[in-house]
Motif scaffolding. Sequence first.
Motif, PDB file in Angstrom:
ATOM      1  N   SER A  90       0.744  -1.119  -0.003  1.00 29.50           N
ATOM      2  CA  SER A  90      -0.143   0.048  -0.038  1.00 29.50           C
ATOM      3  C   SER A  90       0.846   1.324  -0.125  1.00 29.50           C
ATOM      4  N   TYR A  91       1.946   0.980   0.513  1.00 27.79           N
ATOM      5  CA  TYR A  91       2.959   2.305   0.508  1.00 27.79           C
ATOM      6  C   TYR A  91       3.495   2.700  -0.671  1.00 27.79           C
ATOM      7  N   THR A  92       3.612   1.799  -1.771  1.00 31.39           N
ATOM      8  CA  THR A  92       4.210   1.916  -3.062  1.00 31.39           C
ATOM      9  C   THR A  92       2.904   2.683  -3.779  1.00 31.39           C
ATOM     10  N   TYR A  93       1.778   2.242  -3.583  1.00 31.72           N
ATOM     11  CA  TYR A  93       0.600   3.127  -4.209  1.00 31.72           C
ATOM     12  C   TYR A  93       0.434   4.629  -3.661  1.00 31.72           C
ATOM     13  N   TRP A  94       0.862   4.403  -2.338  1.00 30.83           N
ATOM     14  CA  TRP A  94       0.697   5.981  -1.946  1.00 30.83           C
ATOM     15  C   TRP A  94       1.769   6.756  -2.392  1.00 30.83           C
ATOM     16  N   LEU A  95       2.881   5.957  -2.692  1.00 34.11           N
ATOM     17  CA  LEU A  95       4.131   6.887  -3.200  1.00 34.11           C
ATOM     18  C   LEU A  95       3.854   7.312  -4.562  1.00 34.11           C
ATOM     19  N   ALA A  96       2.908   6.378  -5.383  1.00 32.66           N
ATOM     20  CA  ALA A  96       2.492   7.064  -6.751  1.00 32.66           C
ATOM     21  C   ALA A  96       1.822   7.924  -6.677  1.00 32.66           C
ATOM     22  N   PHE A  97       0.734   8.056  -5.459  1.00 35.60           N
ATOM     23  CA  PHE A  97      -0.226   9.166  -5.443  1.00 35.60           C
ATOM     24  C   PHE A  97       0.632  10.553  -5.160  1.00 35.60           C
ATOM     25  N   LEU A  98       1.635  10.270  -4.308  1.00 35.67           N
ATOM     26  CA  LEU A  98       2.456  11.408  -3.827  1.00 35.67           C
ATOM     27  C   LEU A  98       3.063  12.192  -5.387  1.00 35.67           C
TER      28      LEU A  98
END
Length: 316
Positions: A90-98
Amino acid sequence: MKKHLFILALLLAILASYVFPELSEVLPLGIITDIGIAFIFFFYGLKLSPSELKLGMRNYKLHLLIQAATFIIFPLLVLLFYPVFSSEESYTYWLAFLFLAALPSTVSSSVVMVSLAKGNIPAAVFNASLSGIIGVVVTPLWLSLFLDTSENNISFLDVFSKLGIQILIPLGIGFLLHKYFKKFVTKHKAKLTVFDKSVIVLIVYNSFSHSFKANIFSDLSILDLLAILGGVAGLFFTVYALLGFISKKLHFSKEDEITARFCGSKKSLVHGSVMLQVLFGNASSTGIFLIPIMLYHIFQLMVVAIFANKFQQRSS
């Protein structure tokens, strides 16, 4: 119709990368896209008119709001959800949103939509152009605060060096040559746009082919895609509403409010694709980073076109 053809080309590129991922190993797509990126920004520099930029510089409050929305408000909204995404996936997807949130605004579509809605066109040209230049530095800076460079084998010193060589130098050369080639740019504007989009389609294919080969999307379900689309829509409407609210508090004219909303809520697929290529090269994770950007690109085109048409009808 041309916008829809580009979206169709992107979807076909993803399909081709799933069915024929081995083409990325047969063809030197990394070299081709690197050269293509340099030419994209060289032509971008050729399109920058010093007179139009000078004309657009006067309204500093509008400029500050648009750039603050693009590079501060957007990332801060994503940062609010940082504590929620604790697991590695989920952190990878959050990073993609950032990464999406830290991208600069679009150029051509922002100006076209502002023009259609009868907003402040010189200010739109100025801010869209300025945003692209600022983003070369600010976007990777935001990402560097949260990306594990040792795990991803990234040196941001090397990244900024490559960004300078591939983007800033070609852009600067193009800008200096504007007065000599402005007729060429005007005459071949449509062909240059096709070239830009063709390079982006190749980058998308190359990125997704490596992601499919690494089986990155094995755990990505339809519900996950819908959740990403929901996040994209929520991000857009929150910023769009905030820009309208702040514009009214600052007593902007209707033209300036339109420009603030349209330029400040846009994100550039071109810059996103290019920076991912520079940051990660052929890493398998680039596909994950492209998903929110592509969904946002499609979403903003459809929604802003509807809003622009409504503004046009009110003013007519």
